[in-house]
Design an enzyme around this catalytic site. Structure first.
Site, PDB file in Angstrom:
ATOM      1  N   GLN A 210      31.255  46.322  47.712  1.00 40.19           N
ATOM      2  CA  GLN A 210      32.374  45.516  47.205  1.00 40.19           C
ATOM      3  C   GLN A 210      31.895  44.071  47.246  1.00 40.19           C
ATOM      4  O   GLN A 210      31.812  43.466  48.307  1.00 40.19           O
ATOM      5  CB  GLN A 210      33.614  45.746  48.074  1.00 40.19           C
ATOM      6  CG  GLN A 210      34.725  44.721  47.886  1.00 40.19           C
ATOM      7  CD  GLN A 210      35.237  44.649  46.449  1.00 40.19           C
ATOM      8  OE1 GLN A 210      35.442  45.656  45.782  1.00 40.19           O
ATOM      9  NE2 GLN A 210      35.414  43.440  45.939  1.00 40.19           N
TER      10      GLN A 210
ATOM     11  N   ASP B 204      38.495  34.362  50.422  1.00 38.81           N
ATOM     12  CA  ASP B 204      39.545  35.367  50.620  1.00 38.81           C
ATOM     13  C   ASP B 204      40.909  34.736  50.913  1.00 38.81           C
ATOM     14  O   ASP B 204      41.945  35.351  50.660  1.00 38.81           O
ATOM     15  CB  ASP B 204      39.185  36.280  51.794  1.00 38.81           C
ATOM     16  CG  ASP B 204      38.667  37.625  51.316  1.00 38.81           C
ATOM     17  OD1 ASP B 204      38.399  37.748  50.105  1.00 38.81           O
ATOM     18  OD2 ASP B 204      38.527  38.532  52.150  1.00 38.81           O
TER      19      ASP B 204
ATOM     20  N   HIS C  80      45.046  46.918  34.583  1.00 39.28           N
ATOM     21  CA  HIS C  80      44.596  45.662  35.192  1.00 39.28           C
ATOM     22  C   HIS C  80      43.069  45.570  35.216  1.00 39.28           C
ATOM     23  O   HIS C  80      42.483  44.591  34.718  1.00 39.28           O
ATOM     24  CB  HIS C  80      45.173  45.543  36.609  1.00 39.28           C
ATOM     25  CG  HIS C  80      44.762  44.301  37.323  1.00 39.28           C
ATOM     26  ND1 HIS C  80      45.566  43.183  37.388  1.00 39.28           N
ATOM     27  CD2 HIS C  80      43.630  43.983  37.979  1.00 39.28           C
ATOM     28  CE1 HIS C  80      44.940  42.242  38.059  1.00 39.28           C
ATOM     29  NE2 HIS C  80      43.757  42.696  38.434  1.00 39.28           N
ATOM     30  N   GLU C  81      42.434  46.565  35.778  1.00 37.82           N
ATOM     31  CA  GLU C  81      40.970  46.485  35.905  1.00 37.82           C
ATOM     32  C   GLU C  81      40.307  46.505  34.527  1.00 37.82           C
ATOM     33  O   GLU C  81      39.313  45.823  34.297  1.00 37.82           O
ATOM     34  CB  GLU C  81      40.436  47.617  36.789  1.00 37.82           C
ATOM     35  CG  GLU C  81      41.058  47.703  38.196  1.00 37.82           C
ATOM     36  CD  GLU C  81      41.131  46.379  38.949  1.00 37.82           C
ATOM     37  OE1 GLU C  81      40.334  45.468  38.659  1.00 37.82           O
ATOM     38  OE2 GLU C  81      42.014  46.250  39.833  1.00 37.82           O
TER      39      GLU C  81
ATOM     40  N   HIS D  37      40.283  43.111  32.923  1.00 38.26           N
ATOM     41  CA  HIS D  37      39.205  42.232  33.396  1.00 38.26           C
ATOM     42  C   HIS D  37      37.956  42.308  32.500  1.00 38.26           C
ATOM     43  O   HIS D  37      37.092  41.437  32.577  1.00 38.26           O
ATOM     44  CB  HIS D  37      38.791  42.602  34.821  1.00 38.26           C
ATOM     45  CG  HIS D  37      39.625  41.970  35.903  1.00 38.26           C
ATOM     46  ND1 HIS D  37      39.772  40.604  36.010  1.00 38.26           N
ATOM     47  CD2 HIS D  37      40.316  42.506  36.940  1.00 38.26           C
ATOM     48  CE1 HIS D  37      40.535  40.346  37.090  1.00 38.26           C
ATOM     49  NE2 HIS D  37      40.882  41.473  37.658  1.00 38.26           N
TER      50      HIS D  37
ATOM     51  N   LYS E  21      46.269  46.103  51.141  1.00 35.48           N
ATOM     52  CA  LYS E  21      47.616  45.766  50.707  1.00 35.48           C
ATOM     53  C   LYS E  21      48.669  46.610  51.438  1.00 35.48           C
ATOM     54  O   LYS E  21      49.787  46.165  51.653  1.00 35.48           O
ATOM     55  CB  LYS E  21      47.709  45.997  49.197  1.00 35.48           C
ATOM     56  CG  LYS E  21      49.097  45.840  48.628  1.00 35.48           C
ATOM     57  CD  LYS E  21      49.146  46.202  47.157  1.00 35.48           C
ATOM     58  CE  LYS E  21      50.570  46.569  46.781  1.00 35.48           C
ATOM     59  NZ  LYS E  21      50.678  47.225  45.481  1.00 35.48           N
TER      60      LYS E  21
ATOM     61  N   GLY F 200      42.961  47.899  45.743  1.00 36.69           N
ATOM     62  CA  GLY F 200      43.528  48.821  44.780  1.00 36.69           C
ATOM     63  C   GLY F 200      42.461  49.187  43.757  1.00 36.69           C
ATOM     64  O   GLY F 200      42.187  50.344  43.500  1.00 36.69           O
TER      65      GLY F 200
ATOM     66  N   TYR G 213      47.566  35.395  40.896  1.00 35.71           N
ATOM     67  CA  TYR G 213      47.940  36.558  40.086  1.00 35.71           C
ATOM     68  C   TYR G 213      49.225  36.308  39.304  1.00 35.71           C
ATOM     69  O   TYR G 213      49.240  36.338  38.073  1.00 35.71           O
ATOM     70  CB  TYR G 213      48.153  37.786  40.999  1.00 35.71           C
ATOM     71  CG  TYR G 213      46.873  38.409  41.506  1.00 35.71           C
ATOM     72  CD1 TYR G 213      46.388  39.588  40.940  1.00 35.71           C
ATOM     73  CD2 TYR G 213      46.150  37.843  42.541  1.00 35.71           C
ATOM     74  CE1 TYR G 213      45.226  40.178  41.393  1.00 35.71           C
ATOM     75  CE2 TYR G 213      44.988  38.432  43.001  1.00 35.71           C
ATOM     76  CZ  TYR G 213      44.521  39.595  42.433  1.00 35.71           C
ATOM     77  OH  TYR G 213      43.364  40.170  42.873  1.00 35.71           O
TER      78      TYR G 213
ATOM     79  N   GLU H 289      37.021  45.508  39.324  1.00 37.46           N
ATOM     80  CA  GLU H 289      36.663  45.584  37.911  1.00 37.46           C
ATOM     81  C   GLU H 289      35.154  45.594  37.645  1.00 37.46           C
ATOM     82  O   GLU H 289      34.686  44.911  36.732  1.00 37.46           O
ATOM     83  CB  GLU H 289      37.306  44.399  37.187  1.00 37.46           C
ATOM     84  CG  GLU H 289      36.771  43.003  37.587  1.00 37.46           C
ATOM     85  CD  GLU H 289      37.490  42.338  38.746  1.00 37.46           C
ATOM     86  OE1 GLU H 289      38.058  43.070  39.580  1.00 37.46           O
ATOM     87  OE2 GLU H 289      37.487  41.096  38.827  1.00 37.46           O
ATOM     88  N   ASN H 290      34.391  46.348  38.410  1.00 34.36           N
ATOM     89  CA  ASN H 290      32.953  46.367  38.177  1.00 34.36           C
ATOM     90  C   ASN H 290      32.685  46.810  36.736  1.00 34.36           C
ATOM     91  O   ASN H 290      33.251  47.798  36.277  1.00 34.36           O
ATOM     92  CB  ASN H 290      32.291  47.283  39.201  1.00 34.36           C
ATOM     93  CG  ASN H 290      32.504  46.776  40.615  1.00 34.36           C
ATOM     94  OD1 ASN H 290      32.322  45.587  40.884  1.00 34.36           O
ATOM     95  ND2 ASN H 290      32.932  47.642  41.506  1.00 34.36           N
TER      96      ASN H 290
ATOM     97  N   GLU I 195      42.406  36.226  37.595  1.00 34.61           N
ATOM     98  CA  GLU I 195      43.496  37.147  37.940  1.00 34.61           C
ATOM     99  C   GLU I 195      44.802  36.877  37.181  1.00 34.61           C
ATOM    100  O   GLU I 195      45.498  37.813  36.803  1.00 34.61           O
ATOM    101  CB  GLU I 195      43.735  37.140  39.452  1.00 34.61           C
ATOM    102  CG  GLU I 195      42.527  37.643  40.263  1.00 34.61           C
ATOM    103  CD  GLU I 195      42.098  39.074  39.928  1.00 34.61           C
ATOM    104  OE1 GLU I 195      42.893  39.822  39.333  1.00 34.61           O
ATOM    105  OE2 GLU I 195      40.942  39.428  40.268  1.00 34.61           O
TER     106      GLU I 195
HETATM  107  N1  BES Z   1      39.296  41.566  41.393  1.00 32.33           N
HETATM  108  C1  BES Z   1      40.385  42.093  42.111  1.00 32.33           C
HETATM  109  C2  BES Z   1      40.029  42.527  43.502  1.00 32.33           C
HETATM  110  C3  BES Z   1      39.474  41.449  44.414  1.00 32.33           C
HETATM  111  C4  BES Z   1      39.845  40.127  44.287  1.00 32.33           C
HETATM  112  C5  BES Z   1      38.600  41.796  45.409  1.00 32.33           C
HETATM  113  C6  BES Z   1      39.311  39.167  45.150  1.00 32.33           C
HETATM  114  C7  BES Z   1      38.067  40.852  46.259  1.00 32.33           C
HETATM  115  C8  BES Z   1      38.425  39.519  46.124  1.00 32.33           C
HETATM  116  C9  BES Z   1      41.031  43.276  41.380  1.00 32.33           C
HETATM  117  O1  BES Z   1      41.004  43.177  40.003  1.00 32.33           O
HETATM  118  C10 BES Z   1      42.481  43.294  41.778  1.00 32.33           C
HETATM  119  O2  BES Z   1      43.158  42.364  41.490  1.00 32.33           O
HETATM  120  N2  BES Z   1      42.916  44.361  42.437  1.00 32.33           N
HETATM  121  C11 BES Z   1      44.281  44.502  42.911  1.00 32.33           C
HETATM  122  C12 BES Z   1      45.047  45.507  42.128  1.00 32.33           C
HETATM  123  C13 BES Z   1      45.634  45.001  40.855  1.00 32.33           C
HETATM  124  C14 BES Z   1      46.385  46.108  40.150  1.00 32.33           C
HETATM  125  C15 BES Z   1      46.544  43.806  41.049  1.00 32.33           C
HETATM  126  C16 BES Z   1      44.219  45.005  44.328  1.00 32.33           C
HETATM  127  O3  BES Z   1      43.182  45.544  44.719  1.00 32.33           O
HETATM  128  O4  BES Z   1      45.207  44.898  45.043  1.00 32.33           O
HETATM  129 ZN    ZN Z   2      42.255  41.658  39.277  1.00 34.43          ZN
END
Ligand code: BES
Ligand code: ZN
Length: 603
Positions: free
Chosen positions: A142, A376, A298-299, A302, A560, A271, A384, A274-275, A321
């Site tokens: 990750q 972070d 969502h992914e 991206h 989450k 969750g 978002y 977006e690799n 985001e």
């Molecule tokens: N790119 C993010 C995940 C992320 C962001 C990981 C910052 C590490 C640091 C991914 O696209 C994302 O936003 N995931 C969300 C779910 C989405 C449906 C809102 C998540 O994992 O909660």
């Molecule tokens: Zn995202």
């Protein structure tokens, strides 16, 4: 002069030690062994580098975190290599350490022999017990935001884009996948090759290795997962092709070839991620009724916002985001209709307001100052949902068609580039606002980007279905209707979530028991609903849910979900004791990122 100074200042990434303005990595080539017994990735990375005109000599500086660097070499032609002097600098708890490599002026290639450490922050090594079949170990990476440096030494900043390729050796029984072109049916098990022909930022280099299989969904979409999960996942996600077509209609062709989804074991801390070509996803979205697949929208989104046009630094994270949540909503509207999309929008707005109330003013702004902080810390609902609302307000002011055309042009204009907030604002000014100053005057740009809170002019989503649900919640609380008499037969997941969040924080034992008896929340197979219910159970000391709470926290590592549960437990001394007992068992199964979050809560 002044202008270019600010532009340079804005592009500077506070979360990287690297020196791309002087010498820049253009390609990353990996040759690695994945060693499960040692929990180590070991081998070489070969970096193609390019000097700036005015940087005729001097070292290349890379990012690293906890890497064991054995040797560095350089080459002018990519064939003959000579040993190069290198030094690993002082370690910073957030940034890791600079890896400085001395290079002759004509060097174009750098090769580093290294190994990652078992506690690499960007990797999670799972025991067989943590997988569905319980037979083989599992590994996944990750990278976002700054964790790729814990398994590859490189210029770990989203401002640097590179192509990449990889040769990966694994135990024979296991399959390796990466965020790149790969062959789903490799000739030789245990040896895999990958190639990413488009320049991407380092946080999108990703790998997973496990006992996984592939199931196609459409010509260009499919699912990788453990065998017991793959059929369910392919069914849950079978609208993916429709989603791609909806996004392409809006923003132009999908540029990455295939789009596959890898469903990870439940300890995956996010969750989704977006690799490119291969979204990583939590199995907790497999509700059985497609009700949580907005995660795929969502992914997938991206693939335009984030992967095609990337935030240049983590200050600009909302460009990734906020745009993505906006596009996610547009895809959802097209594929699942306006009503469901409206419900999701209402829930999001609630989430934003709830979280905003807990944030310091300086953390409520889109262009957040992360100096001296972990990127972070910027991972809140603000980039978002506030980001999405900003775009929604532009759409409302200028009209859907014009805004669609604008966004499509934006993705084309900045394709395969990394940009700052200011670069977006300049483009916005020139290509949308300038053409219509009267409309532009309605949008308080500076307030959106630099001020706390949500501008009063932000559009507000509403849902008739939700109004009804909230009415029943109130009637039940007021004793006007029994839980079992509420007509819930056709409720969607979103309506259930709204019902639960519409209830007062405090409910008595009888009320909790009545709800559980009528709706069987403690036994639900929908993790989103379960999470909300368990939160209420902790708050109201509903001990009948204790066993489920415990098993959920031990099995699932999605941050989450687990973070609010531990936070709620930590509010009382008994709760904290319970949390510590569960965490002792759960922690070894958590991803380092999730464990760090929970450590902080229970310290
Ligand atoms: N790119 C993010 C995940 C992320 C962001 C990981 C910052 C590490 C640091 C991914 O696209 C994302 O936003 N995931 C969300 C779910 C989405 C449906 C809102 C998540 O994992 O909660
Ligand atoms: Zn995202």
């Amino acid at each position: 002069m002044e202008q270019s100074q600010t532009v340079r200042g804005q592009r500077q990434d506070l979360h990287s030690y690297s020196n791309p303005e002087q010498i820049r990595v253009k390609d990353v080539s990996l040759d690695l062994d994945v060693l499960f017994r040692q929990k180590v990735i070991k081998g070489t990375v070969t970096l193609a580098v390019q000097r700036a005109k005015d940087y005729k000599e001097g070292p290349v500086i890379l990012d690293s975190r906890g890497l064991d660097v054995e040797k560095a070499e350089s080459s002018a032609d990519g064939k003959t290599f000579a040993e190069a002097k290198f030094e690993v600098g002082k370690n910073d708890p957030i940034l890791g350490a600079p890896l400085t490599i001395q290079l002759p002026p004509d060097a174009t290639v750098v090769r580093i022999r290294y190994a990652s450490r078992p506690d690499a922050s960007g990797l999670q090594w799972l025991t067989p017990a943590q997988t569905a079949r319980k037979k083989h170990p599992f590994l996944f990476s990750q990278g976002e935001a700054i964790h790729t440096r814990s398994w590859i030494p490189l210029q770990d900043t989203p401002g640097v884009r590179q192509t990449y390729s990889a040769k990966i050796r694994t135990p024979k029984e296991l399959l390796a996948v990466m965020s790149a072109e790969n062959n789903p049916n490799p000739k030789q098990r245990g040896e895999y090759q990958f190639h990413m022909p488009h320049p991407i930022p380092s946080y999108l280099i990703a790998i997973a290795v496990g006992d996984i299989v592939f199931a196609p969904m459409s010509k260009r979409t499919g699912v990788y997962a453990e065998r017991p999960v793959v059929a369910k996942a392919a069914k849950e996600f079978d609208d993916t092709e429709h989603m791609m077509q909806a996004a392409e209609e809006l923003y132009g062709p999908y540029r990455w070839g295939r789009y596959d989804i890898l469903v990870l074991p439940p300890s995956f801390p996010f969750g989704g991620m977006e690799n490119p070509r291969l979204t990583f996803a939590t199995p907790t979205v497999l509700a059985g009724d497609k009700s949580l697949v907005s995660l795929v929208a969502h992914e997938l989104a991206h693939s335009w916002s984030g992967n095609l046009v990337t935030n240049a630094t983590w200050r600009d994270f909302w460009l990734n985001e906020g745009f993505t949540v906006y596009i996610e909503r547009r895809i959802q509207e097209k594929v699942f209709g306006a009503e469901r999309s409206a419900m999701e929008a209402v829930l999001e707005r609630q989430d934003l307001e709830r979280e905003m109330a807990t944030l310091k003013p300086e953390d409520q702004v889109l262009h957040i100052n992360l100096k001296g902080r972990d990127p972070d810390d910027g991972f809140t609902q603000v980039p978002y949902i506030k980001g999405m609302l900003f775009l929604r307000s532009l759409e409302a002011a200028f009209g859907g068609d014009r805004f669609d055309t604008f966004l499509k042009g934006y993705f084309e204009h900045f394709a395969f580039q990394s940009i700052t907030t200011q670069e977006f604002l300049d483009y916005l000014q020139k290509n949308l606002l300038a053409g219509n100053p009267e409309l532009a005057a309605k949008i308080p740009i500076d307030e959106w980007i630099n001020k706390p809170g949500i501008p009063a002019s932000a559009p507000r989503a509403t849902s008739d279905a939700f109004t009804k649900v909230a009415g029943y919640a109130k009637d039940w609380v007021d004793g006007k209707i029994k839980a079992s008499a509420i007509p819930t037969r056709n409720w969607t997941t979103q309506e259930w979530l709204h019902f639960l969040t519409a209830l007062p924080e405090k409910l008595d034992a009888k009320q909790m028991a009545e709800l559980d008896q009528a709706f069987h929340f403690t036994k639900t197979g929908n993790d989103e609903i379960l999470d909300q219910w368990l939160l209420m159970a902790i708050r109201n000391h509903y001990t009948a849910a204790d066993a489920r709470l415990r098993s959920f926290l031990i099995e699932v590592g999605r941050r989450k979900y687990i973070k609010p549960l531990y936070q709620e437990l930590a509010k009382t001394p008994e709760g904290k004791a319970k949390a510590r007992e569960i965490y002792r068992v759960a922690r070894p199964g958590y991803h380092p990122i999730a464990a760090a979050t929970i450590d902080e809560i229970l310290k």
